[in-house]
Motif scaffolding. Structure first.
Motif, PDB file in Angstrom:
ATOM      1  N   GLY A   7      31.326  45.978  35.142  1.00 56.43           N
ATOM      2  CA  GLY A   7      31.656  46.077  36.477  1.00 56.43           C
ATOM      3  C   GLY A   7      31.074  47.107  37.401  1.00 56.43           C
ATOM      4  N   TYR A   8      31.427  47.041  38.839  1.00 57.42           N
ATOM      5  CA  TYR A   8      30.647  48.016  39.664  1.00 57.42           C
ATOM      6  C   TYR A   8      30.994  49.362  39.362  1.00 57.42           C
ATOM      7  CZ  TYR A   8      28.761  44.186  42.447  1.00 57.42           C
ATOM      8  OH  TYR A   8      28.085  43.199  42.731  1.00 57.42           O
ATOM      9  N   ARG A   9      30.412  50.262  39.824  1.00 56.97           N
ATOM     10  CA  ARG A   9      31.196  51.812  39.822  1.00 56.97           C
ATOM     11  C   ARG A   9      32.083  52.129  40.806  1.00 56.97           C
ATOM     12  NH1 ARG A   9      25.320  55.007  38.585  1.00 56.97           N
ATOM     13  NH2 ARG A   9      24.158  53.189  38.265  1.00 56.97           N
ATOM     14  N   THR A  10      32.846  53.302  40.435  1.00 58.28           N
ATOM     15  CA  THR A  10      33.832  53.455  41.352  1.00 58.28           C
ATOM     16  C   THR A  10      33.407  53.557  43.011  1.00 58.28           C
ATOM     17  OG1 THR A  10      34.890  54.601  39.667  1.00 58.28           O
ATOM     18  CG2 THR A  10      35.500  55.222  41.900  1.00 58.28           C
ATOM     19  N   THR A  11      32.504  54.215  43.323  1.00 59.12           N
ATOM     20  CA  THR A  11      31.877  54.342  44.672  1.00 59.12           C
ATOM     21  C   THR A  11      31.903  53.140  45.143  1.00 59.12           C
ATOM     22  OG1 THR A  11      30.587  56.271  43.955  1.00 59.12           O
ATOM     23  CG2 THR A  11      30.043  55.249  46.038  1.00 59.12           C
ATOM     24  N   ALA A  12      31.042  51.965  44.480  1.00 59.36           N
ATOM     25  CA  ALA A  12      30.879  50.631  45.081  1.00 59.36           C
ATOM     26  C   ALA A  12      32.234  50.088  45.303  1.00 59.36           C
ATOM     27  CB  ALA A  12      30.061  49.962  44.387  1.00 59.36           C
ATOM     28  N   ARG A  13      33.252  50.161  44.361  1.00 55.64           N
ATOM     29  CA  ARG A  13      34.478  49.679  44.284  1.00 55.64           C
ATOM     30  C   ARG A  13      35.295  50.173  45.619  1.00 55.64           C
ATOM     31  NH1 ARG A  13      36.851  48.104  38.618  1.00 55.64           N
ATOM     32  NH2 ARG A  13      35.005  47.870  37.417  1.00 55.64           N
ATOM     33  N   LEU A  14      35.275  51.753  45.747  1.00 58.78           N
ATOM     34  CA  LEU A  14      36.265  52.176  46.654  1.00 58.78           C
ATOM     35  C   LEU A  14      35.647  51.754  48.051  1.00 58.78           C
ATOM     36  CD1 LEU A  14      36.710  55.781  45.400  1.00 58.78           C
ATOM     37  CD2 LEU A  14      38.581  53.904  45.857  1.00 58.78           C
ATOM     38  N   LEU A  15      34.284  51.564  48.254  1.00 56.52           N
ATOM     39  CA  LEU A  15      33.687  50.751  49.480  1.00 56.52           C
ATOM     40  C   LEU A  15      33.956  49.560  50.029  1.00 56.52           C
ATOM     41  CD1 LEU A  15      30.119  52.917  49.253  1.00 56.52           C
ATOM     42  CD2 LEU A  15      31.697  53.096  51.194  1.00 56.52           C
ATOM     43  N   HIS A  16      33.966  48.747  48.837  1.00 54.73           N
ATOM     44  CA  HIS A  16      34.345  47.582  48.915  1.00 54.73           C
ATOM     45  C   HIS A  16      35.713  47.148  49.470  1.00 54.73           C
ATOM     46  CE1 HIS A  16      36.035  43.617  47.640  1.00 54.73           C
ATOM     47  NE2 HIS A  16      35.053  43.205  47.789  1.00 54.73           N
ATOM     48  N   TRP A  17      36.761  47.962  48.619  1.00 57.00           N
ATOM     49  CA  TRP A  17      38.072  47.732  49.064  1.00 57.00           C
ATOM     50  C   TRP A  17      38.556  48.376  50.355  1.00 57.00           C
ATOM     51  CZ3 TRP A  17      40.292  43.468  47.121  1.00 57.00           C
ATOM     52  CH2 TRP A  17      39.713  43.103  45.946  1.00 57.00           C
ATOM     53  N   LEU A  18      37.911  49.617  50.762  1.00 55.02           N
ATOM     54  CA  LEU A  18      38.239  50.220  52.129  1.00 55.02           C
ATOM     55  C   LEU A  18      37.526  49.192  53.207  1.00 55.02           C
ATOM     56  CD1 LEU A  18      39.332  52.444  53.355  1.00 55.02           C
ATOM     57  CD2 LEU A  18      37.302  53.868  53.011  1.00 55.02           C
ATOM     58  N   VAL A  19      36.651  48.982  52.924  1.00 50.84           N
ATOM     59  CA  VAL A  19      35.817  47.890  54.194  1.00 50.84           C
ATOM     60  C   VAL A  19      36.704  46.649  54.085  1.00 50.84           C
ATOM     61  CG1 VAL A  19      33.863  46.610  54.834  1.00 50.84           C
ATOM     62  CG2 VAL A  19      33.418  48.896  54.205  1.00 50.84           C
ATOM     63  N   ALA A  20      37.131  46.050  53.210  1.00 47.94           N
ATOM     64  CA  ALA A  20      37.778  44.662  53.200  1.00 47.94           C
ATOM     65  C   ALA A  20      39.261  45.143  53.786  1.00 47.94           C
ATOM     66  CB  ALA A  20      37.987  44.228  51.629  1.00 47.94           C
TER      67      ALA A  20
END
Ligand code: HEM
Length: 182
Positions: A7-20
């Protein structure tokens, strides 16, 4: 290696869910604040939320784009058919483009119209566009039309994610969930 482990790394995940989360609140607030019959204080509060969170989305998206261009996405599971890969890729590119256009047109609409963006004003950030009614009108129209395209693309994206999570259970959803990589 299982798909979930790639899967994606934590930075990519946090940015994804925050923007979402921020977009999912900004869309209905934007819709609500332009309705007739709201009291002035409520409308002002909604506008302040919308404009400032919209700018935060724009800044997070710049970070996200920079991160995405310097870090390859993990490979999709091998069983995924070509048509699904094409739809996923097209949807993701469309989401980036539409969110940028939505946020930039909102910013231009407000600055060219001579209205405040409280957070930027408090930080002393000067307007990046000149005051201009025709520019503000064009940006306003762009902002209204783009959200008509953005909403169905977001629904397609959420629908596909849920379909992978609940029906196919093939590890695609866990490429991005949970927000912190295990
Ligand atoms: C991705 C981020 C954003 C989303 C999803 C979004 C969404 C929306 C939506 C759905 C509306 C209602 C449109 C209508 O019914 O006509 C709206 C209106 C509006 N938005 Fe945004 N917006 C975003 C960013 C911004 C930003 C960054 C600003 C300014 C800093 C902004 C300023 C406005 C203004 C002023 C309106 C009222 C339109 C008008 O009548 O002038 N928006 N937005």
């Amino acid at each position: 290696m299982s798909a979930a482990a790639t899967g994606y790394r934590t930075t990519a995940r946090l940015l994804h869910w925050l923007v979402a989360l921020l977009i999912l609140s900004t869309l209905p607030v934007g819709q609500a604040m332009v309705q007739e019959g709201l009291s002035r204080p409520v409308q002002d509060a909604l506008f302040i939320y919308h404009k400032n969170v919209g700018v935060i989305i724009l800044l997070l998206m710049l970070l996200r784009l920079g991160y995405r261009l310097t870090h390859r996405a993990p490979p999709l599971p091998p069983h995924m058919p070509d048509w699904q890969r094409i739809v996923a890729r097209t949807t993701h590119v469309a989401l980036y483009v539409l969110v940028f256009v939505q946020a930039i047109s909102g910013y231009v609409r407000v600055e060219a119209g001579g209205f405040p963006i409280e957070m930027l004003d408090a930080l002393g950030v000067p307007p990046l566009v000149p005051r201009s009614e025709p520019l503000a009108d064009a940006a306003k129209a762009t902002h209204a039309v783009t959200r008509l395209l953005l909403v169905p693309v977001i629904l397609l994206h959420i629908g596909a994610a849920l379909q992978h999570a609940l029906w196919q259970r093939d590890g695609v959803f866990s490429r991005m969930w949970p927000p912190i990589a295990r």
